[in-house]
Design an enzyme around this catalytic site. Structure first.
Site, PDB file in Angstrom:
ATOM      1  N   SER A  43       0.824  -1.201   0.000  1.00  0.00           N
ATOM      2  CA  SER A  43       0.000   0.000   0.000  1.00  0.00           C
ATOM      3  C   SER A  43       0.863   1.257   0.000  1.00  0.00           C
ATOM      4  CB  SER A  43      -0.924   0.030   1.215  1.00  0.00           C
ATOM      5  OG  SER A  43      -1.696   1.221   1.208  1.00  0.00           O
ATOM      6  N   LYS A  94      -4.693  -6.591   3.537  1.00  0.00           N
ATOM      7  CA  LYS A  94      -4.622  -5.491   2.554  1.00  0.00           C
ATOM      8  C   LYS A  94      -6.012  -5.169   1.998  1.00  0.00           C
ATOM      9  CE  LYS A  94      -2.813  -2.550  -0.449  1.00  0.00           C
ATOM     10  NZ  LYS A  94      -3.785  -2.368  -1.513  1.00  0.00           N
ATOM     11  N   HIS A 154      -7.780  -3.209   4.622  1.00  0.00           N
ATOM     12  CA  HIS A 154      -7.146  -1.878   4.592  1.00  0.00           C
ATOM     13  C   HIS A 154      -7.817  -1.030   3.504  1.00  0.00           C
ATOM     14  CE1 HIS A 154      -4.411   0.778   2.364  1.00  0.00           C
ATOM     15  NE2 HIS A 154      -3.774   1.041   3.499  1.00  0.00           N
ATOM     16  N   ASN A 155      -8.010  -1.613   2.327  1.00  0.00           N
ATOM     17  CA  ASN A 155      -8.635  -0.885   1.230  1.00  0.00           C
ATOM     18  C   ASN A 155     -10.097  -0.568   1.526  1.00  0.00           C
ATOM     19  OD1 ASN A 155      -6.158  -1.353   0.050  1.00  0.00           O
ATOM     20  ND2 ASN A 155      -6.990  -1.939  -1.925  1.00  0.00           N
ATOM     21  N   GLU A 159     -10.116   2.300   3.698  1.00  0.00           N
ATOM     22  CA  GLU A 159      -9.770   3.433   2.818  1.00  0.00           C
ATOM     23  C   GLU A 159     -11.016   3.957   2.098  1.00  0.00           C
ATOM     24  OE1 GLU A 159      -7.543   3.400  -1.407  1.00  0.00           O
ATOM     25  OE2 GLU A 159      -6.314   2.633   0.247  1.00  0.00           O
TER      26      GLU A 159
END
Length: 484
Positions: free
Chosen positions: A132, A187, A190-191, A194
């Site tokens: 990232s 991940k 995480h996105n 986001e």
């Protein structure tokens, strides 16, 4: 004889090029390969221009693999799905037992687990590593989330520790995440976080612009100021930058950007996984819905005509507001909503970790997200400390410090959501975050009625608050008798 490279990288789109140059710049000789050979030449030229970095290009996959010291380690940065399988097929012909492949793309975690098993049968090691930070992060220091073979991780730990973003008092933004597809899963979430963060910031912008009538210059100032306090983060920083950029044709560039948001799938996967695991993630889900609705641009244009012709267009009420108070209230609403978004993401990671036996450390994830990545923020240090205080924390909302902060901000939060509703401005992220908070903090919800309805029409049974066990009532018969 030419000295062998320490590592290889296949896939030289912008992220691949930048990560390769980062690795080379940190002193690790690297071989690079791309199916389209012009990308190889372009990367080699960049390496020369950026300091004669130890980067060596290859047009032939066999020569590329042979140029790497044993046990060989190759990072792939290609589009998720079939292109990954094709790249593995191309390279694995020349690999030997003990060699390692690392997928650095945004891959579905189950694909990583499938590939790890297939590679193990060939005697090869496999890692799925979330990367990232976008183009800049890849070049100067990303947040790295490697999961899979621990042996493979140890092969390249020295490289990753130097290549990752470095945060003072916190260290390199990389850690071994866990087994299987855990790196890709983390991940992915995480996105998802986001997505939520970006939507909440967009809603703050909408309220300030549409109700507060702030100009782009004022918005630039507000977000720049916010970036000095509790909201200090990469996304707030770039938002301030965006409001300051003029269009060469006149006016501000942000006003010329079409209001239609794209996506690549990780947000959708996050919401699907939340549903699969029965984890409430309304802030993240509402951000995804907002992107879907933004995609209906042509329909929205026509809908606006229908409602405007009936006197119901745009912002519903021109409400007089104290601009400074509104700015402060929106800041508080944004911060409180962010806590909910991160709480949902962390709960999703924990649920998956329990299901898969990954034993993920939530505080350590917060630490490696403090630098390099898109959601990097000073706020993450607070999250790390919350999990350090209590690794088994049920929800960030009940951490004593976060609970205190939400209570202090909830009045402003409600005020902003109410103002938006009365103005006809949608704030799905802030509204769903507030609903999440209000549902979670209440001892009793109206779910008793829903369960009674389920038992009425489907004999699904229910539990009681005063007696243990499962019960079924013939509601229809009782109701019919009472009507006689």
């Amino acid at each position: 004889m030419v000295a062998l490279s320490r590592i290889g990288l296949a896939g030289l789109a912008v992220m691949g090029q930048n990560l390769a140059l980062n690795i080379a710049e940190k002193g690790f000789p690297i071989s690079v390969y791309n199916r389209t050979t012009s990308k190889v030449d372009e990367t080699v030229e960049r390496a020369k221009q950026e300091g004669n970095l130890p980067l060596y290009g290859f047009h032939d996959p066999e020569a590329f693999v042979r140029s790497i010291q044993k046990p060989r380690v190759i990072i792939m940065l290609v589009k998720a799905g079939p292109p990954v399988d094709q790249t593995i097929k191309t390279l694995s012909i020349y690999l030997e037992k003990g060699d390692c492949i690392i997928d650095g793309g945004n891959e579905w975690y189950e694909n990583t687990e499938r590939r790890e098993k297939a590679m193990a049968e060939l005697g090869l090691l496999y890692l799925g590593m979330g990367v990232s930070g976008g183009e800049e992060g890849a070049r100067h220091g990303p947040s790295l989330m490697p999961g899979g073979s621990y042996e493979a991780y140890k092969y390249i730990e020295d490289i990753l520790l130097k290549v990752a973003a470095q945060v003072p008092d916190s260290g390199p933004c990389v850690t071994y995440i866990g087994k299987g597809g855990s790196g890709n899963f983390v991940k992915m979430v995480h996105n998802g976080i986001e997505y939520g963060d970006m939507q909440l910031i967009a809603e703050a912008y909408d309220v300030l612009k549409s109700v507060g009538k702030l100009s782009n210059e004022e918005l630039h100032q507000v977000f720049s100021e916010w970036n000095k306090g509790e909201l200090l983060s990469f996304l707030i920083e770039i938002t301030a930058d965006i409001f300051g950029i003029k269009d060469e044709k006149g006016g501000h560039l942000v006003d010329k950007v079409l209001d239609k948001t794209g996506m690549k799938g990780t947000g959708k996967w996050t919401v699907q996984q939340a549903a699969e695991l029965s984890v409430a993630a309304p802030t993240i889900a509402s951000s995804l819905d907002a992107r879907f609705l933004s995609g209906l641009k042509e329909e929205r244009v026509e809908a606006a005509k229908v409602f405007t012709s009936r006197g119901f267009g745009g912002v519903l009420a021109d409400i007089a507001v104290d601009k400074e108070k509104l700015i402060d209230d929106v800041r508080q609403a944004l911060y409180a909503s962010k806590i909910c978004s991160y709480a949902q993401g962390m709960n999703l990671i924990r649920a998956k970790s329990i299901e898969k036996g990954w034993d993920l450390k939530l505080g350590e994830l917060a630490r490696i997200w403090k630098g390099g990545c898109i959601i990097r923020a000073v706020f993450l240090d607070r999250i790390k400390k919350a999990y350090d205080r209590n690794p088994n924390l049920a929800n960030l909302l009940v951490d004593p410090e976060f609970a205190k902060e939400i209570i202090e901000r909830q009045s402003a939060w409600r005020g902003v959501v109410s103002l938006a509703i009365n103005s006809g401005i949608s704030t799905p992220g802030m509204s769903s975050s507030l609903a999440y908070f209000d549902s979670y903090r209440r001892e009793r919800l109206p779910a008793n009625l829903v369960q009674a309805q389920r038992d009425y029409f489907g004999a699904h049974t229910y539990e009681r608050i005063d007696v243990l066990g499962s019960f079924h009532t013939e509601w229809f018969k009782i109701a019919r008798q009472s009507k006689i």
